[in-house]
Design a protein around this motif. Structure first.
Motif, PDB file in Angstrom:
ATOM      1  N   THR A   1      12.901  78.907  13.161  1.00 28.55           N
ATOM      2  CA  THR A   1      12.386  79.853  12.627  1.00 28.55           C
ATOM      3  C   THR A   1      11.354  79.374  11.554  1.00 28.55           C
ATOM      4  OG1 THR A   1      12.798  81.764  11.670  1.00 28.55           O
ATOM      5  CG2 THR A   1      13.643  80.870  10.304  1.00 28.55           C
ATOM      6  N   ASP A   2      10.046  80.184  11.033  1.00 30.44           N
ATOM      7  CA  ASP A   2       9.550  80.209  10.479  1.00 30.44           C
ATOM      8  C   ASP A   2       8.445  80.968   9.688  1.00 30.44           C
ATOM      9  OD1 ASP A   2       7.657  78.086   9.028  1.00 30.44           O
ATOM     10  OD2 ASP A   2       6.027  78.287  10.965  1.00 30.44           O
ATOM     11  N   ASN A   3       8.054  80.686   8.379  1.00 26.50           N
ATOM     12  CA  ASN A   3       8.746  81.748   6.911  1.00 26.50           C
ATOM     13  C   ASN A   3       7.585  83.177   7.661  1.00 26.50           C
ATOM     14  OD1 ASN A   3       8.756  79.224   5.379  1.00 26.50           O
ATOM     15  ND2 ASN A   3       9.464  81.125   4.768  1.00 26.50           N
TER      16      ASN A   3
ATOM     17  N   PRO B   1      14.315  74.918   9.244  1.00 27.24           N
ATOM     18  CA  PRO B   1      12.896  76.106   8.848  1.00 27.24           C
ATOM     19  C   PRO B   1      12.215  74.966   9.741  1.00 27.24           C
ATOM     20  CG  PRO B   1      14.136  74.713   7.184  1.00 27.24           C
ATOM     21  CD  PRO B   1      14.860  74.917   8.385  1.00 27.24           C
ATOM     22  N   GLY B   2      11.028  75.800  10.264  1.00 29.27           N
ATOM     23  CA  GLY B   2      10.149  75.241  11.672  1.00 29.27           C
ATOM     24  C   GLY B   2       9.380  74.459  10.382  1.00 29.27           C
ATOM     25  N   ASN B   3       9.038  74.433   9.766  1.00 24.11           N
ATOM     26  CA  ASN B   3       7.646  74.034   8.155  1.00 24.11           C
ATOM     27  C   ASN B   3       7.957  73.990   6.710  1.00 24.11           C
ATOM     28  OD1 ASN B   3       5.173  73.089  10.548  1.00 24.11           O
ATOM     29  ND2 ASN B   3       5.666  75.457  11.115  1.00 24.11           N
ATOM     30  N   GLY B   4       8.983  74.868   6.748  1.00 28.68           N
ATOM     31  CA  GLY B   4       9.124  75.522   4.742  1.00 28.68           C
ATOM     32  C   GLY B   4       9.562  74.103   4.138  1.00 28.68           C
TER      33      GLY B   4
ATOM     34  N   ASP C   1      12.712  77.826  17.899  1.00 30.40           N
ATOM     35  CA  ASP C   1      12.400  79.014  17.804  1.00 30.40           C
ATOM     36  C   ASP C   1      13.037  79.509  18.936  1.00 30.40           C
ATOM     37  OD1 ASP C   1      11.748  81.219  16.964  1.00 30.40           O
ATOM     38  OD2 ASP C   1      10.341  80.848  15.519  1.00 30.40           O
TER      39      ASP C   1
ATOM     40  N   TRP D   1       5.611  76.695  19.335  1.00 29.50           N
ATOM     41  CA  TRP D   1       4.600  75.968  19.059  1.00 29.50           C
ATOM     42  C   TRP D   1       3.577  75.764  20.626  1.00 29.50           C
ATOM     43  CZ3 TRP D   1       4.842  70.224  18.858  1.00 29.50           C
ATOM     44  CH2 TRP D   1       5.477  69.369  19.355  1.00 29.50           C
TER      45      TRP D   1
ATOM     46  N   TYR E   1       7.241  83.075  19.765  1.00 28.76           N
ATOM     47  CA  TYR E   1       6.967  81.917  17.806  1.00 28.76           C
ATOM     48  C   TYR E   1       6.854  80.339  18.678  1.00 28.76           C
ATOM     49  CZ  TYR E   1       6.704  86.564  16.151  1.00 28.76           C
ATOM     50  OH  TYR E   1       6.772  87.418  14.904  1.00 28.76           O
TER      51      TYR E   1
END
Ligand code: XIL
Length: 350
Positions: free
Chosen positions: A54-56, A77-80, A311, A318, A316
């Motif tokens: 998931t991403d923020n 976290p996908g990026n966090g 995800d 990518w 959502y």
């Protein structure tokens, strides 16, 4: 049967509850019926987890977070937690994005996979924008790894310590870390992470290593060597970004098995199955079949610890932004409606 007033009340209540459940099922379809076990429930019966990235920015979407919190027992976290997000200036750390994911997981009683400490992509500008001596870069790398692992100690159960270290032919990827420090940076990264949190599981993670081939062979050889040298390595993460046009990795089960025999856990860490758009019934049926197979392959190998979707909804994913003309890769569509893939996963877990 002898019925007391109390048991009659209980029977009436049970009957009323059943009626409510039937009505709920009839109104919303079997996938949403209140009594159905979730993917996480089903996976737990096998001693596995079933998770989602998931991403923020997505967390303000309450229809989305509702399913994320309900259906899964693990999130990534996908990026966090990537370097650009966590150390935007040298020595200045920002944990806000990662902390938000950890907090969400706590609320929903989910485990968190930490992703990722060392990767050539999504690095901060201060790191990529200049040259480093080996001594300088070693200090920078150690400081980053240990600050992050320390911060998330006890909050993540596993780390993708090094991400995407190899090329397709099994040679080392010529990243800034490899070029400056040599291949030993991987063992160093694992040791530094282990010092900072001796309990967290440490993984190497990559794509296109689902089947047996030159790239997964490179991981096999490296893992065997690291284990022999006593380097703290606990698992191999297979991203599993699959695509219908490349075929299913038929040797996935065999590949998971050989890592297990080295004493390593494995995990399917970033699963999606993309296709050329538009999607149609045939492609979605093949996709469902692949989701079923990869779930079965993981369940067939004891040390395959769990599965994480990159995800869970096409809303959502990518994929459309990174692979032109492709998409529809996840088990829920853009409207958060379960696709055939969702039902296929349930069947495989059931
Ligand atoms: C992707 C994210 O999902 C995107 O939001 C971001 O723009 C690029 O990275 N392999 C990985 C992941 O290990 O970190 C990548 O995530 C997808 C490929």
């Amino acid at each position: 049967m002898r019925t007391t007033a109390r048991s009659r009340t209980r029977l009436r209540l049970a009957g009323a509850l059943a009626a409510v459940l039937v009505a709920a099922g009839a109104a919303t379809g079997p996938a949403a019926a209140a009594e159905d076990p979730t993917l996480a429930d089903l996976a737990q019966r096998h001693g596995r987890y079933f998770g989602s990235a998931t991403d923020n920015p997505e967390l303000t979407d309450t229809a989305y977070t509702e399913i994320l919190g309900h259906e899964f027992d693990q999130i990534t976290p996908g990026n966090g937690m990537k370097w650009y997000a966590t150390e935007p200036q040298q020595g200045v750390f920002d944990w806000s994005a990662g902390d938000e994911i950890v907090e969400l997981a706590r609320t929903n009683r989910q485990k968190v996979r930490g992703h990722t400490l060392v990767w050539h992509s999504q690095l901060p500008g201060w790191l990529t924008g200049r040259e480093w001596t080996a001594d300088e870069l070693r200090a920078v790398l150690k400081n980053h790894i240990q600050a992050e692992v320390r911060h998330y100690r006890g909050k993540v159960f596993a780390w993708d310590v090094v991400n995407e270290a190899f090329n397709e032919d099994g040679t080392y990827r010529e990243t800034v870390f490899y070029k400056t420090l040599g291949p030993g940076y991987i063992a160093d990264a694992l040791r530094w992470a282990h010092q900072a949190d001796p309990r967290v599981k440490l993984y190497l993670n990559d794509y296109n290593i689902e089947g047996v081939g030159p790239k997964s062979d490179a991981y096999y050889a490296l893992a065997r060597q690291l284990r022999a040298e006593g380097v703290p390595l606990h698992g191999i993460g297979l991203q599993a970004h699959l695509a219908l046009q490349y075929g299913y990795p038929d040797t996935l089960r065999e590949n998971l098995g050989r890592f297990a025999r080295l004493g390593l856990d494995t995990a399917l860490t970033e699963v999606d199955i993309r296709m050329y758009l538009p999607a149609d019934e045939t492609k979605l049926a093949t996709q469902a079949d692949w989701y079923r197979r990869l779930t079965e392959d993981c369940l067939a190998v004891r040390r395959c610890a769990g599965i994480t979707l990159w995800d869970y909804t096409d809303r959502y994913s990518w994929i459309p932004a990174f692979f032109e003309g492709e998409g529809a890769a996840l088990p829920w569509d853009e409207d958060l409606v379960p696709k055939p893939a969702y039902h296929a996963i349930r069947e495989a877990l059931g």
